[in-house]
Design a protein around this motif. Structure first.
Motif, short mmCIF file in Angstrom:
data_model
loop_
_atom_site.label_atom_id
_atom_site.label_comp_id
_atom_site.label_asym_id
_atom_site.label_seq_id
_atom_site.Cartn_x
_atom_site.Cartn_y
_atom_site.Cartn_z
N GLN A 63 2.42 -15.54 -2.70
CA GLN A 63 1.68 -16.51 -3.51
C GLN A 63 0.25 -16.69 -2.97
N ILE A 64 0.10 -16.78 -1.67
CA ILE A 64 -1.23 -16.93 -1.06
C ILE A 64 -2.09 -15.70 -1.35
N LEU A 65 -1.50 -14.52 -1.21
CA LEU A 65 -2.24 -13.29 -1.49
C LEU A 65 -2.62 -13.22 -2.97
N ARG A 66 -1.73 -13.68 -3.81
CA ARG A 66 -2.00 -13.66 -5.26
C ARG A 66 -3.10 -14.65 -5.62
N GLU A 67 -3.04 -15.85 -5.03
CA GLU A 67 -4.07 -16.86 -5.30
C GLU A 67 -5.44 -16.40 -4.81
N ALA A 68 -5.46 -15.59 -3.76
CA ALA A 68 -6.72 -15.06 -3.24
C ALA A 68 -7.24 -13.91 -4.12
N GLY A 69 -6.40 -13.45 -5.04
CA GLY A 69 -6.81 -12.37 -5.94
C GLY A 69 -6.65 -10.99 -5.35
N LEU A 70 -5.90 -10.88 -4.25
CA LEU A 70 -5.75 -9.59 -3.58
C LEU A 70 -4.58 -8.78 -4.11
N VAL A 108 8.46 -14.84 2.52
CA VAL A 108 7.74 -13.74 1.86
C VAL A 108 7.15 -14.22 0.53
N SER A 109 7.91 -14.99 -0.22
CA SER A 109 7.41 -15.52 -1.50
C SER A 109 6.17 -16.38 -1.30
N GLN A 110 6.18 -17.21 -0.26
CA GLN A 110 5.00 -18.05 0.02
C GLN A 110 3.79 -17.20 0.36
N HIS A 111 3.99 -16.18 1.18
CA HIS A 111 2.88 -15.30 1.54
C HIS A 111 2.38 -14.52 0.33
N ALA A 161 0.83 -1.21 0.00
CA ALA A 161 0.00 0.00 0.00
C ALA A 161 0.87 1.26 0.00
N ASP A 162 2.08 1.15 0.55
CA ASP A 162 3.00 2.29 0.59
C ASP A 162 3.67 2.57 -0.75
N GLU A 163 3.71 1.58 -1.60
CA GLU A 163 4.41 1.69 -2.89
C GLU A 163 3.44 1.36 -4.01
N GLU A 164 3.73 1.88 -5.17
CA GLU A 164 2.91 1.51 -6.33
C GLU A 164 3.16 0.06 -6.72
N ARG A 165 4.45 -0.31 -6.71
CA ARG A 165 4.85 -1.69 -7.02
C ARG A 165 6.06 -2.03 -6.17
N CYS A 166 6.18 -3.28 -5.78
CA CYS A 166 7.34 -3.75 -5.01
C CYS A 166 7.77 -5.10 -5.54
N CYS A 167 9.06 -5.34 -5.51
CA CYS A 167 9.53 -6.69 -5.78
C CYS A 167 9.67 -7.41 -4.43
N CYS A 168 9.79 -8.69 -4.48
CA CYS A 168 9.88 -9.49 -3.26
C CYS A 168 11.03 -9.01 -2.38
#
Length: 113
Positions: free
Chosen positions: A55-62, A50-53, A29-36
């Motif tokens: 992935q979970i957020l991405r799979e949830a569509g968030l 962090v990568s696992q988390h 939310a603080d950045e427009e885009r972030c890398c891992c």
């Protein structure tokens, strides 16, 4: 209700149910885009965690991710959060409606003979 049915709400709530994932969302939310790696630098977590988390957020569509060279950049899917908010509000409106649960869970006292 919004485009979020109960299954979608449950997936999102589960994804939001970990403090590390909430911290990741705050970082995004603080950045427009972030890398891992950017997120790893902000949290006391290993890159693999962090990568696992993510992935979970991405799979949830968030969140959304896009490959840029050898790195992936992540950002919030703000439309998904808007829909999640609408779905959550609709659910909470049903739950807290004072007229809907007037007779809920009233227990009758048993009379002893």
């Amino acid at each position: 209700m919004s485009d979020f049915d109960d299954d979608k709400l449950a997936v999102c709530f589960k994804a939001l149910g970990h403090p590390a994932r909430l911290a990741i969302l705050r970082a995004l939310a603080d950045e427009e885009r972030c890398c891992c790696g950017d997120i790893v630098g902000r949290l006391p977590l290993a890159q693999s965690t962090v990568s696992q988390h993510l992935q979970i957020l991405r799979e949830a569509g968030l969140i959304r991710g896009k490959a840029e060279g050898r790195k992936s950049r992540y950002c919030l899917d703000r439309a998904a959060f808007l829909a999640l908010g609408e779905g959550t509000t609709a659910l909470l409106d049903m739950i807290v409606d004072p007229m809907a649960g007037m007779a809920c869970c009233k227990t009758e006292e048993k009379t002893s003979l």
